[in-house]
Scaffold this active site. Structure first.
Site, PDB file in Angstrom:
ATOM      1  N   MET A   1     132.243 -10.628   3.588  1.00 52.08           N
ATOM      2  CA  MET A   1     131.660 -10.810   2.247  1.00 52.08           C
ATOM      3  C   MET A   1     132.786 -11.371   1.389  1.00 52.08           C
ATOM      4  O   MET A   1     133.371 -10.665   0.558  1.00 52.08           O
ATOM      5  CB  MET A   1     131.143  -9.465   1.719  1.00 52.08           C
ATOM      6  CG  MET A   1     129.851  -9.036   2.398  1.00 52.08           C
ATOM      7  SD  MET A   1     129.491  -7.277   2.195  1.00 52.08           S
ATOM      8  CE  MET A   1     130.467  -6.605   3.518  1.00 52.08           C
TER       9      MET A   1
ATOM     10  N   MET B   1     135.473  -7.185   2.268  1.00 54.76           N
ATOM     11  CA  MET B   1     135.092  -7.594   0.902  1.00 54.76           C
ATOM     12  C   MET B   1     136.335  -8.041   0.147  1.00 54.76           C
ATOM     13  O   MET B   1     137.365  -7.363   0.206  1.00 54.76           O
ATOM     14  CB  MET B   1     134.476  -6.409   0.164  1.00 54.76           C
ATOM     15  CG  MET B   1     133.279  -5.819   0.874  1.00 54.76           C
ATOM     16  SD  MET B   1     132.664  -4.402  -0.043  1.00 54.76           S
ATOM     17  CE  MET B   1     131.334  -3.874   1.030  1.00 54.76           C
TER      18      MET B   1
ATOM     19  N   SER C   1     126.649   5.112   5.319  1.00 56.12           N
ATOM     20  CA  SER C   1     126.630   6.485   4.825  1.00 56.12           C
ATOM     21  C   SER C   1     125.766   7.405   5.687  1.00 56.12           C
ATOM     22  O   SER C   1     126.120   8.565   5.889  1.00 56.12           O
ATOM     23  CB  SER C   1     126.169   6.509   3.363  1.00 56.12           C
ATOM     24  OG  SER C   1     125.032   5.715   3.188  1.00 56.12           O
TER      25      SER C   1
ATOM     26  N   SER D   1     129.071   1.338  10.080  1.00 59.71           N
ATOM     27  CA  SER D   1     130.044   0.607   9.257  1.00 59.71           C
ATOM     28  C   SER D   1     131.194   1.522   8.852  1.00 59.71           C
ATOM     29  O   SER D   1     130.958   2.554   8.204  1.00 59.71           O
ATOM     30  CB  SER D   1     129.365   0.075   7.996  1.00 59.71           C
ATOM     31  OG  SER D   1     130.363  -0.331   7.081  1.00 59.71           O
TER      32      SER D   1
ATOM     33  N   ASP E   1     133.149  -4.178   7.437  1.00 61.50           N
ATOM     34  CA  ASP E   1     132.754  -4.822   6.179  1.00 61.50           C
ATOM     35  C   ASP E   1     133.977  -5.295   5.404  1.00 61.50           C
ATOM     36  O   ASP E   1     134.709  -4.485   4.833  1.00 61.50           O
ATOM     37  CB  ASP E   1     131.969  -3.830   5.311  1.00 61.50           C
ATOM     38  CG  ASP E   1     130.526  -3.692   5.767  1.00 61.50           C
ATOM     39  OD1 ASP E   1     129.869  -4.727   5.969  1.00 61.50           O
ATOM     40  OD2 ASP E   1     130.068  -2.545   5.905  1.00 61.50           O
TER      41      ASP E   1
ATOM     42  N   HIS F   1     131.629  -8.435   9.325  1.00 59.94           N
ATOM     43  CA  HIS F   1     130.756  -8.953   8.257  1.00 59.94           C
ATOM     44  C   HIS F   1     131.656  -9.384   7.104  1.00 59.94           C
ATOM     45  O   HIS F   1     132.208  -8.551   6.387  1.00 59.94           O
ATOM     46  CB  HIS F   1     129.796  -7.831   7.846  1.00 59.94           C
ATOM     47  CG  HIS F   1     128.879  -8.182   6.725  1.00 59.94           C
ATOM     48  ND1 HIS F   1     128.113  -7.238   6.070  1.00 59.94           N
ATOM     49  CD2 HIS F   1     128.569  -9.368   6.131  1.00 59.94           C
ATOM     50  CE1 HIS F   1     127.402  -7.830   5.125  1.00 59.94           C
ATOM     51  NE2 HIS F   1     127.667  -9.117   5.133  1.00 59.94           N
TER      52      HIS F   1
ATOM     53  N   MET G   1     120.665  -8.805   4.523  1.00 58.06           N
ATOM     54  CA  MET G   1     121.099  -7.711   3.649  1.00 58.06           C
ATOM     55  C   MET G   1     119.862  -7.052   3.076  1.00 58.06           C
ATOM     56  O   MET G   1     119.001  -7.727   2.504  1.00 58.06           O
ATOM     57  CB  MET G   1     121.970  -8.242   2.504  1.00 58.06           C
ATOM     58  CG  MET G   1     123.387  -8.644   2.863  1.00 58.06           C
ATOM     59  SD  MET G   1     124.412  -7.377   3.644  1.00 58.06           S
ATOM     60  CE  MET G   1     124.258  -5.977   2.540  1.00 58.06           C
TER      61      MET G   1
ATOM     62  N   HIS H   1     130.852  -1.935  12.999  1.00 58.48           N
ATOM     63  CA  HIS H   1     130.641  -2.901  11.918  1.00 58.48           C
ATOM     64  C   HIS H   1     131.808  -2.830  10.935  1.00 58.48           C
ATOM     65  O   HIS H   1     132.158  -1.755  10.436  1.00 58.48           O
ATOM     66  CB  HIS H   1     129.320  -2.576  11.217  1.00 58.48           C
ATOM     67  CG  HIS H   1     128.857  -3.591  10.233  1.00 58.48           C
ATOM     68  ND1 HIS H   1     128.241  -4.770  10.592  1.00 58.48           N
ATOM     69  CD2 HIS H   1     128.892  -3.588   8.874  1.00 58.48           C
ATOM     70  CE1 HIS H   1     127.925  -5.455   9.498  1.00 58.48           C
ATOM     71  NE2 HIS H   1     128.318  -4.766   8.447  1.00 58.48           N
TER      72      HIS H   1
ATOM     73  N   ASP I   1     121.114  -4.678   7.234  1.00 60.55           N
ATOM     74  CA  ASP I   1     122.307  -3.987   6.745  1.00 60.55           C
ATOM     75  C   ASP I   1     122.077  -3.452   5.336  1.00 60.55           C
ATOM     76  O   ASP I   1     121.885  -4.225   4.396  1.00 60.55           O
ATOM     77  CB  ASP I   1     123.479  -4.997   6.760  1.00 60.55           C
ATOM     78  CG  ASP I   1     124.812  -4.381   6.372  1.00 60.55           C
ATOM     79  OD1 ASP I   1     124.862  -3.194   6.032  1.00 60.55           O
ATOM     80  OD2 ASP I   1     125.813  -5.123   6.428  1.00 60.55           O
ATOM     81  N   GLY I   2     122.095  -2.117   5.227  1.00 54.93           N
ATOM     82  CA  GLY I   2     122.040  -1.490   3.905  1.00 54.93           C
ATOM     83  C   GLY I   2     120.886  -0.523   3.739  1.00 54.93           C
ATOM     84  O   GLY I   2     119.728  -0.894   3.935  1.00 54.93           O
TER      85      GLY I   2
END
Ligand code: DX5
Ligand code: ZN
Length: 222
Positions: free
Chosen positions: A75, A46, A205, A17, A44, A73, A144, A42, A182-183
Site C-alpha cells: 500500500m 504501508m 485482528s 496479516s 501489509d 500487499h 479490499m 500476509h 482483505d479487511g
C-alpha cells in the site's frame, strides 16, 4: 447433468496479516500462526503516503523465519522501488494498488522476471473496469473490503457483489486467477465471502486477537 467442475470447490486459503500481531514478539507470533495451520503469511506494507498509516518496510522480514509462503500487499507509492527491495525474500505473491501505479504492466514484468506472481489490489470504490486490459496478465486480484490503512475495520458488504462479478469475468478470461479479499473478515461473514467466489482471505485482528489461533484460522478454512 451436473457440471462436476462447477460443483467442485476447494476450501478457502487463510493468510493472517502480521499487521495485527504483537511486534514485541513477532517471531513467536509467526511461529504460532504457522503451527496453527495458516496457509500464507500476509505482509501489509504501508508508506504513510498512499494510505494514512505507516507499518514497516523490508527490514522486518530480514530475520523472520517461516516456511509459510509470503503474500506481500504493497500500500505504497513508487511501487517498483518497493518491489525491488522485497524480491530477495522470494514471496509467492506481491500485490500492488492499481490506484497508485501509472504503468502496471512494467510492474507485472518486473515481478514475472523475479519469479513472483503478480497481483493487483483494488480499493473498495475502484471499479473492476480498471482491470479490463490487464486481467489476463495477473495471478490474483486483491479486493479490499475496507479502506486500506488499518486493521480492525468492518467489512463493506458491497464488495461481495464486486467479487461475484469478478468471478464471472475471471471464469471467461483467466480462470486460474485467484480472488483475495482483505479487511473485516471473521467467522460470521466467511460463508458469504466463499459463496461470492473468493479463494483466499486475509485476516488480521480476527486471528491475532483470538485466544486460540488454530480455532480462528480453521473457522475461516471453509
Ligand atoms: C488493511 C490491510 C489488511 C488488514 C486486515 O489495510 O490491508 O490486511 O490488516 O485486518 P483486519 O482483518 O483486522 O480487517
Ligand atoms: Zn492487506
Amino acid at each position: 447433468m451436473l457440471d462436476e467442475k462447477a460443483c467442485a470447490s476447494s476450501r478457502i486459503l487463510v493468510a493472517p496479516s502480521i499487521l495485527s500481531a504483537n511486534f514485541g514478539r513477532l517471531q513467536e507470533e509467526v511461529n504460532a500462526i504457522q503451527n496453527a495451520g495458516a496457509d500464507w503469511l500476509h505482509i501489509d506494507v504501508m508508506d504513510g503516503h498512499f494510505v494514512p498509516n505507516f507499518s514497516f518496510g523490508w527490514v522486518v522480514l530480514q530475520n523472520l523465519q517461516t516456511t509459510l509462503p509470503l503474500d506481500i500487499h504493497l500500500m505504497v507509492q513508487n511501487v517498483p522501488f518497493f518491489v525491488e527491495h522485497f524480491v530477495p525474500f522470494a514471496p509467492l505473491y506481491i500485490s500492488f494498488h492499481i490506484e497508485t501505479e501509472n504503468h502496471p504492466r512494467r510492474v507485472i514484468a518486473q515481478l514475472r522476471k523475479a519469479g513472483i506472481s503478480p497481483a493487483i489490489a483494488l480499493c473498495p470504490q475502484t471499479s473492476l473496469e480498471s482491470l479490463e486490459y490487464l486481467i489476463e496478465e495477473i495471478d490474483m486480484v486483491l479486493l479490499m473490503s475496507v479502506e486500506p490503512g488499518f486493521g480492525g475495520q468492518k467489512l463493506l458488504p458491497i464488495v461481495l457483489r464486486k467479487a461475484e462479478r469478478l468471478k464471472k469475468i475471471l471464469e471467461m478470461r483467466n480462470p486460474s486467477c485467484k480472488i483475495q479479499m482483505d479487511g473485516g473478515i471473521h467467522n460470521e461473514n466467511i460463508e458469504s465471502i466463499k459463496n461470492a467466489g473468493v479463494d483466499v482471505v486475509v485476516a488480521g485482528s480476527y486471528v491475532f486477537h483470538a485466544n486460540d489461533y488454530r480455532k480462528a484460522i480453521s473457522s475461516l478454512q471453509v
